[in-house]
Scaffold this active site. Structure first.
Site, PDB file in Angstrom:
ATOM      1  N   HIS A 218       0.815  -1.201   0.000  1.00 21.98           N
ATOM      2  CA  HIS A 218       0.000   0.000   0.000  1.00 21.98           C
ATOM      3  C   HIS A 218       0.850   1.253   0.000  1.00 21.98           C
ATOM      4  O   HIS A 218       0.535   2.230  -0.675  1.00 21.98           O
ATOM      5  CB  HIS A 218      -1.020   0.070   1.130  1.00 21.98           C
ATOM      6  CG  HIS A 218      -1.926   1.235   0.895  1.00 21.98           C
ATOM      7  ND1 HIS A 218      -3.006   1.185   0.062  1.00 21.98           N
ATOM      8  CD2 HIS A 218      -1.809   2.529   1.260  1.00 21.98           C
ATOM      9  CE1 HIS A 218      -3.533   2.378  -0.055  1.00 21.98           C
ATOM     10  NE2 HIS A 218      -2.822   3.222   0.657  1.00 21.98           N
ATOM     11  N   TYR A 222       1.399   5.207  -2.458  1.00 24.00           N
ATOM     12  CA  TYR A 222       1.697   6.607  -2.122  1.00 24.00           C
ATOM     13  C   TYR A 222       3.029   7.031  -2.706  1.00 24.00           C
ATOM     14  O   TYR A 222       3.227   8.197  -3.044  1.00 24.00           O
ATOM     15  CB  TYR A 222       1.633   6.824  -0.611  1.00 24.00           C
ATOM     16  CG  TYR A 222       0.212   6.758  -0.161  1.00 24.00           C
ATOM     17  CD1 TYR A 222      -0.706   7.670  -0.669  1.00 24.00           C
ATOM     18  CD2 TYR A 222      -0.244   5.756   0.663  1.00 24.00           C
ATOM     19  CE1 TYR A 222      -2.041   7.589  -0.344  1.00 24.00           C
ATOM     20  CE2 TYR A 222      -1.579   5.667   1.001  1.00 24.00           C
ATOM     21  CZ  TYR A 222      -2.468   6.589   0.491  1.00 24.00           C
ATOM     22  OH  TYR A 222      -3.784   6.495   0.807  1.00 24.00           O
ATOM     23  N   HIS A 372     -10.671   0.872 -10.586  1.00 24.87           N
ATOM     24  CA  HIS A 372     -10.292   1.916  -9.618  1.00 24.87           C
ATOM     25  C   HIS A 372      -8.879   2.424  -9.870  1.00 24.87           C
ATOM     26  O   HIS A 372      -8.645   3.616  -9.962  1.00 24.87           O
ATOM     27  CB  HIS A 372     -10.414   1.357  -8.194  1.00 24.87           C
ATOM     28  CG  HIS A 372      -9.456   1.951  -7.212  1.00 24.87           C
ATOM     29  ND1 HIS A 372      -9.600   3.239  -6.726  1.00 24.87           N
ATOM     30  CD2 HIS A 372      -8.321   1.472  -6.652  1.00 24.87           C
ATOM     31  CE1 HIS A 372      -8.594   3.503  -5.902  1.00 24.87           C
ATOM     32  NE2 HIS A 372      -7.802   2.446  -5.837  1.00 24.87           N
ATOM     33  N   PHE A 373      -7.925   1.496  -9.997  1.00 20.01           N
ATOM     34  CA  PHE A 373      -6.559   2.041  -9.960  1.00 20.01           C
ATOM     35  C   PHE A 373      -6.068   2.575 -11.298  1.00 20.01           C
ATOM     36  O   PHE A 373      -5.049   3.247 -11.323  1.00 20.01           O
ATOM     37  CB  PHE A 373      -5.568   1.094  -9.283  1.00 20.01           C
ATOM     38  CG  PHE A 373      -5.316  -0.220  -9.957  1.00 20.01           C
ATOM     39  CD1 PHE A 373      -4.740  -0.282 -11.205  1.00 20.01           C
ATOM     40  CD2 PHE A 373      -5.598  -1.402  -9.295  1.00 20.01           C
ATOM     41  CE1 PHE A 373      -4.485  -1.496 -11.803  1.00 20.01           C
ATOM     42  CE2 PHE A 373      -5.343  -2.616  -9.885  1.00 20.01           C
ATOM     43  CZ  PHE A 373      -4.787  -2.669 -11.152  1.00 20.01           C
ATOM     44  N   HIS A 374      -6.793   2.332 -12.385  1.00 13.56           N
ATOM     45  CA  HIS A 374      -6.431   3.115 -13.580  1.00 13.56           C
ATOM     46  C   HIS A 374      -6.881   4.569 -13.429  1.00 13.56           C
ATOM     47  O   HIS A 374      -6.438   5.430 -14.179  1.00 13.56           O
ATOM     48  CB  HIS A 374      -6.985   2.477 -14.855  1.00 13.56           C
ATOM     49  CG  HIS A 374      -6.214   1.251 -15.272  1.00 13.56           C
ATOM     50  ND1 HIS A 374      -6.465   0.007 -14.748  1.00 13.56           N
ATOM     51  CD2 HIS A 374      -5.158   1.078 -16.126  1.00 13.56           C
ATOM     52  CE1 HIS A 374      -5.620  -0.878 -15.259  1.00 13.56           C
ATOM     53  NE2 HIS A 374      -4.815  -0.257 -16.092  1.00 13.56           N
ATOM     54  N   ARG A 435     -10.790 -10.047 -11.945  1.00  9.77           N
ATOM     55  CA  ARG A 435      -9.603  -9.433 -12.519  1.00  9.77           C
ATOM     56  C   ARG A 435      -8.588 -10.527 -12.823  1.00  9.77           C
ATOM     57  O   ARG A 435      -8.814 -11.696 -12.518  1.00  9.77           O
ATOM     58  CB  ARG A 435      -9.012  -8.395 -11.572  1.00  9.77           C
ATOM     59  CG  ARG A 435      -8.357  -8.983 -10.343  1.00  9.77           C
ATOM     60  CD  ARG A 435      -7.814  -7.923  -9.409  1.00  9.77           C
ATOM     61  NE  ARG A 435      -6.553  -7.363  -9.883  1.00  9.77           N
ATOM     62  CZ  ARG A 435      -5.670  -6.767  -9.080  1.00  9.77           C
ATOM     63  NH1 ARG A 435      -5.924  -6.658  -7.776  1.00  9.77           N
ATOM     64  NH2 ARG A 435      -4.554  -6.273  -9.555  1.00  9.77           N
ATOM     65  N   ARG A 436      -7.472 -10.161 -13.430  1.00 14.29           N
ATOM     66  CA  ARG A 436      -6.339 -11.055 -13.673  1.00 14.29           C
ATOM     67  C   ARG A 436      -6.772 -12.350 -14.359  1.00 14.29           C
ATOM     68  O   ARG A 436      -6.352 -13.436 -13.970  1.00 14.29           O
ATOM     69  CB  ARG A 436      -5.648 -11.404 -12.357  1.00 14.29           C
ATOM     70  CG  ARG A 436      -5.190 -10.197 -11.613  1.00 14.29           C
ATOM     71  CD  ARG A 436      -4.372 -10.548 -10.408  1.00 14.29           C
ATOM     72  NE  ARG A 436      -3.234  -9.660 -10.315  1.00 14.29           N
ATOM     73  CZ  ARG A 436      -2.359  -9.667  -9.342  1.00 14.29           C
ATOM     74  NH1 ARG A 436      -2.453 -10.530  -8.390  1.00 14.29           N
ATOM     75  NH2 ARG A 436      -1.363  -8.826  -9.342  1.00 14.29           N
TER      76      ARG A 436
HETATM   77  C1  HEM Z   1      -3.557   1.573 -23.040  1.00 15.24           C
HETATM   78  C2  HEM Z   1      -3.588   1.747 -21.761  1.00 15.24           C
HETATM   79  C3  HEM Z   1      -3.973   0.690 -20.774  1.00 15.24           C
HETATM   80  C4  HEM Z   1      -4.906  -0.303 -20.893  1.00 15.24           C
HETATM   81  C5  HEM Z   1      -5.837  -0.568 -22.067  1.00 15.24           C
HETATM   82  C6  HEM Z   1      -4.866  -1.084 -19.680  1.00 15.24           C
HETATM   83  C7  HEM Z   1      -5.664  -2.175 -19.417  1.00 15.24           C
HETATM   84  C8  HEM Z   1      -5.560  -2.978 -18.311  1.00 15.24           C
HETATM   85  C9  HEM Z   1      -6.419  -4.093 -18.005  1.00 15.24           C
HETATM   86  C10 HEM Z   1      -7.599  -4.564 -18.843  1.00 15.24           C
HETATM   87  C11 HEM Z   1      -5.995  -4.641 -16.848  1.00 15.24           C
HETATM   88  C12 HEM Z   1      -6.613  -5.816 -16.117  1.00 15.24           C
HETATM   89  C13 HEM Z   1      -6.160  -7.108 -16.638  1.00 15.24           C
HETATM   90  C14 HEM Z   1      -6.644  -8.242 -15.781  1.00 15.24           C
HETATM   91  O1  HEM Z   1      -6.809  -8.070 -14.564  1.00 15.24           O
HETATM   92  O2  HEM Z   1      -6.869  -9.345 -16.330  1.00 15.24           O
HETATM   93  C15 HEM Z   1      -4.856  -3.885 -16.418  1.00 15.24           C
HETATM   94  C16 HEM Z   1      -4.130  -4.149 -15.269  1.00 15.24           C
HETATM   95  C17 HEM Z   1      -3.189  -3.288 -14.745  1.00 15.24           C
HETATM   96  N1  HEM Z   1      -2.798  -2.063 -15.267  1.00 15.24           N
HETATM   97 FE1  HEM Z   1      -3.346  -1.319 -17.062  1.00 15.24          FE
HETATM   98  N2  HEM Z   1      -3.915  -0.548 -18.835  1.00 15.24           N
HETATM   99  C18 HEM Z   1      -3.367   0.538 -19.469  1.00 15.24           C
HETATM  100  C19 HEM Z   1      -2.392   1.368 -18.944  1.00 15.24           C
HETATM  101  C20 HEM Z   1      -1.883   1.270 -17.673  1.00 15.24           C
HETATM  102  C21 HEM Z   1      -1.038   2.242 -17.046  1.00 15.24           C
HETATM  103  C22 HEM Z   1      -0.558   3.518 -17.693  1.00 15.24           C
HETATM  104  C23 HEM Z   1      -0.745   1.779 -15.811  1.00 15.24           C
HETATM  105  C24 HEM Z   1       0.104   2.390 -14.717  1.00 15.24           C
HETATM  106  C25 HEM Z   1       0.849   3.426 -14.803  1.00 15.24           C
HETATM  107  C26 HEM Z   1      -1.389   0.511 -15.662  1.00 15.24           C
HETATM  108  C27 HEM Z   1      -1.293  -0.282 -14.544  1.00 15.24           C
HETATM  109  C28 HEM Z   1      -1.888  -1.512 -14.410  1.00 15.24           C
HETATM  110  C29 HEM Z   1      -1.674  -2.405 -13.289  1.00 15.24           C
HETATM  111  C30 HEM Z   1      -0.762  -2.162 -12.095  1.00 15.24           C
HETATM  112  C31 HEM Z   1      -2.477  -3.526 -13.522  1.00 15.24           C
HETATM  113  C32 HEM Z   1      -2.631  -4.749 -12.605  1.00 15.24           C
HETATM  114  C33 HEM Z   1      -1.864  -5.899 -13.100  1.00 15.24           C
HETATM  115  C34 HEM Z   1      -2.160  -7.140 -12.285  1.00 15.24           C
HETATM  116  O3  HEM Z   1      -3.314  -7.346 -11.869  1.00 15.24           O
HETATM  117  O4  HEM Z   1      -1.218  -7.891 -12.044  1.00 15.24           O
HETATM  118  N3  HEM Z   1      -2.086   0.238 -16.799  1.00 15.24           N
HETATM  119  N4  HEM Z   1      -4.609  -2.870 -17.318  1.00 15.24           N
HETATM  120 CU   LIG Z   2      -3.964   0.016  -0.351  1.00 16.11          CU
END
Ligand code: HEM
Ligand SMILES: [Cu+2]
Ligand SMILES: [Cu+2]
Lengths: 558, 150
Positions: A218, A222, A372-374, A435-436
């Site tokens: 967490h 921050y 949320h986190f996007h 998710r994931r």
């Molecule tokens: C084109 C831009 C982006 C798209 C379309 C996108 C889409 C996604 C999607 C659909 C997931 C969920 C996948 C799943 O849980 O099966 C994901 C997970 C994630 N995204 Fe993005 N994302 C984008 C950009 C970003 C950016 C800019 C960041 C951070 C600076 C980011 C950080 C993350 C993180 C930390 C996860 C979690 C990964 C995990 O669960 O292990 N994403 N993204």
């Molecule tokens: Cu947290």
């Protein structure tokens, strides 16, 4: 101000490497929404498996980009405000550790030997290079922290009567949080996971590993966020043409972050066994405490912006907003920061939903969470990183920004995309979309027995928003890499916009000293985490051997 | 140091936070919405089974493995109160029961527990929502309430 050439080059590498990797991260972001909506129903595309790509996406976007940027921006603020340079050897060593560490981890992921996602929860096991690389990246980011403390103390000796600039407080608070929280994950990785992944130890306590991870996890968010907060306080009011409503509000906010960022990590483990409900409830409530500095910030920045707009002749209760410098190429950074703030309104509120103890049962690990986190790491954090990276790139190379119109509209386009994307994911989460998960293979595949028509609309919204986000990312890359290829047209420098405070502010000793806050921080962490860790150790009676993600039989030592 | 506006804002922020925290306690006390119970682990949780305690009380002991849950299908009469115990014998899995706000983690060496009442008949899907390896997207189970009668 001028910066010596070696430092300048190191900073440029620290800005360039993560943006280069980000091309891969963004590419797979787009792929994820395509797979998840069932448009493609495959395990892999172009040699990259879904979960391998998701690991890249998380590691690059959320760990590599953010850490490199925090270090580069930390250097810039410390150099600019203390008028001192960091030690050249230390800066170089730090950069090399981070680059080599990233290279090792990336190689392990690309080789398909570390598809464990960026949280690398054991007993899934990655190649040792993945753990060692990640550890090197983290250790590399510690080095400048100690150097900055030296610069800060030396500045203080010269200016005993002056309040420390807000940006310096912010940077030091951020890296103090980072140093303390990464100690736990360093223990997890170096003491537990590395020997275990090498086969030197047989089994480890999984609940302990998870609890140590979230001690870090967490606070990590921050660490992502505070560089943006520094920009909101010290840069945004100036860009808007006004002044900062209150500098001390910023100092208070940063010190509250210092004491409350870490002792709330258990709010990611409400569904976990082995940890007592009392610990969970306490940390849930403390999480609401750490929302306070964000409320303070929301007010202070809104007030600063309103002041700026009125200075530009605006009137009316709300209509002043339109006097702010939107869509202006010369203050493009304003667009990045203001869009980030708008997204953060939604990101912050949905975060409170997640943190709300039993309400978390509705959303935990559903697609609500990435929704949320996007809006947080993909909102204020990401936009501030993009905006400031190209700003510093242009200054440190003395080159004008390529395609400035594209660069100016990127944050607006991204915001539209991410709002649609997150609305889709959060809606899906509320109706159980996990998710994931490579949903294209099963839940979103009409020819599968497991097909679930409820998630069609939500995952399609994710696809639409994701496509727009991807486009915004492409436009940014054109501008960023285009700038690299331009001819130098000015002398290289670092010059950050500086917001003056609106009112004359006297130095408040309590808000200009780390010691009392560090003591409170230590105490709260001890009180909240001693029971959590002892629960994790005492209620877990079976340890686990390592597993490869492809194989239900544990890896046996041979 | 604080002007009028700042003071008002701080008071508002504290009030809003207090309201949120009150809601947490309200959900907890009046609505009996709680998170996983904390039980010490022992071997008996490693055997998947459904146990009937009395006419309206059941216990289901779930064991998660790469890549299925056992029991894969359980039958429960409508109106039953069911204790769910969840553990894993290999990696970490997730456990989310649709429409029931049951959301647990299956962690090796630990057991998560919650209690839920099924007042409506139907098929309640359980989905694994933590990445647990290459077969993760296949991992589902069902609780069938009242139909077909067993
Ligand atoms: C084109 C831009 C982006 C798209 C379309 C996108 C889409 C996604 C999607 C659909 C997931 C969920 C996948 C799943 O849980 O099966 C994901 C997970 C994630 N995204 Fe993005 N994302 C984008 C950009 C970003 C950016 C800019 C960041 C951070 C600076 C980011 C950080 C993350 C993180 C930390 C996860 C979690 C990964 C995990 O669960 O292990 N994403 N993204
Ligand atoms: Cu947290
Ligand atoms: Cu799974």
């Amino acid at each position: 101000m001028q910066v010596s050439r070696p430092i300048r080059n190191i900073l440029l590498i620290e800005l360039f490497v993560p943006i280069l990797l980000l091309t891969l991260g963004i590419y797979h972001g787009l792929m994820q929404v395509i797979y998840r909506s069932g448009v493609i129903q495959r395990t892999s595309v172009a040699g990259l498996d879904y979960y391998q790509g998701l690991t890249l996406h998380g590691v690059i976007n959320a760990i590599v980009l953010t850490t490199f940027f925090a270090v580069a921006f930390g250097h810039a603020t410390m150099i600019f405000y203390t008028k001192r340079e960091p030690n050249k050897t230390a800066t170089l060593v730090s950069m090399l550790l981070m680059v080599i560490g990233t290279g090792l981890a990336a190689a392990a992921i690309l080789a398909g030997k570390a598809s464990v996602l960026y949280t690398f929860y054991p007993p899934l096991k990655a190649h040792p290079a993945f753990y060692i690389g990640t550890a090197m990246l983290i250790v590399g980011s510690w080095v400048p922290y100690f150097d900055w403390i030296r610069m800060y103390l030396s500045w203080k000796r010269e200016h005993p009567q002056e309040s420390t600039p807000v940006a310096v407080i912010g940077t030091l608070v951020n890296f103090t949080i980072w140093f303390v929280c990464t100690l736990a994950v360093a223990y997890e990785v170096l003491v537990m996971l590395v020997p275990w992944s090498l086969g030197w130890t047989q089994e480890i306590n999984i609940m302990l590993a998870r609890t140590l991870f979230w001690f870090f996890g967490h606070a990590l968010v921050y660490f992502w966020l505070l560089p943006s907060y520094i920009m909101f306080y010290t840069i945004l009011p100036k860009l808007a043409g006004g002044k900062l409503y209150s500098g001390n509000a910023g100092r208070i906010a940063f010190f509250i972050f210092l004491i409350l960022s870490i002792p709330i990590g258990v709010h990611h483990q409400f569904g976990d066994p082995s940890i007592g409900r009392g610990v969970k409830l306490t940390q849930s409530i403390l999480t609401f405490g750490v929302a306070i500095p964000s409320f303070i910030t929301a007010f202070t920045i809104a007030a600063s912006l309103e002041y700026a707009a009125r200075k530009r002749g605006a009137t009316g209760l709300w209509s002043w907003i339109w006097k702010l410098p939107f869509f202006r190429k010369d203050v493009f950074l304003f667009g990045y920061l203001i869009n980030g703030l708008i997204l953060f309104i939604f990101g912050g509120l949905t975060g409170l939903v997640n943190a709300s103890y039993s309400l978390n049962n509705v959303v935990h690990n559903t697609s609500f969470i990435p929704g949320h986190f996007h809006l947080t790491v993909g909102g204020p954090v990401f936009l501030a990183i993009l905006g400031m990276s190209i700003y510093m790139l242009s200054q440190l190379t003395g080159r004008r920004i390529y395609a400035p119109v594209l660069n100016t509209i990127v944050p607006y386009l991204w915001t539209v995309g991410v709002l649609i994307f997150s609305a889709g994911l959060m809606y899906g989460g509320l109706i159980g979309e996990p998710r994931r998960t490579n949903m294209g293979l099963t839940y979103l595949n009409p020819s599968s027995e497991q097909f679930n028509p409820y998630w069609v609309v939500s995952s399609m919204l994710g696809l639409a928003g994701g496509g727009i986000m991807f486009t915004a990312g492409l436009l940014y890359f054109i501008s960023f890499f285009g700038t690299c290829f331009r001819k130098r047209s000015a002398a290289p420098e670092i010059d950050l916009p500086v917001s003056e405070t609106l009112h004359e502010e006297r130095r408040v000793p309590l808000l200009d000293s780390f010691k009392p806050w560090l003591a409170i921080m230590g105490l709260i962490i001890f009180l909240t985490y001693a029971p959590a860790i002892s629960d994790a150790i005492n209620n877990t009676n079976r340890k686990a051997p390592p597993y490869k993600p492809t194989d239900p039989v544990p890896v046996v030592r041979k | 140091m604080l002007d009028k506006f700042e003071r008002n804002v701080i008071i508002t922020a504290l009030t809003v936070s207090a309201l949120f925290i009150f809601s947490i306690f309200y959900a907890l006390g009046a609505r009996r919405q709680d998170v996983s119970e904390c039980l010490p682990y022992n071997k008996t949780y490693e055997t998947a089974r459904v146990e009937q305690i009395d006419a309206k009380t059941y216990q289901i002991y779930y064991v998660a493995r790469m890549w299925n849950f056992e029991p894969a299908i359980s039958y429960i009469p409508v109106g039953s109160e069911v204790d769910l115990f969840v553990t894993s014998l290999d990696v970490v899995h997730g456990f989310n029961v649709f429409d029931k706000n049951v959301n647990l983690m299956a962690v090796p060496g630990g057991v998560a527990k919650t209690t839920v009442t099924f007042t409506e008949p139907g098929v309640y899907k359980i989905v694994c929502h933590e990445f647990c390896g290459t077969g993760h997207q296949n991992m589902e189970a069902e609780i069938i309430v009242n139909y077909p009668r067993k």
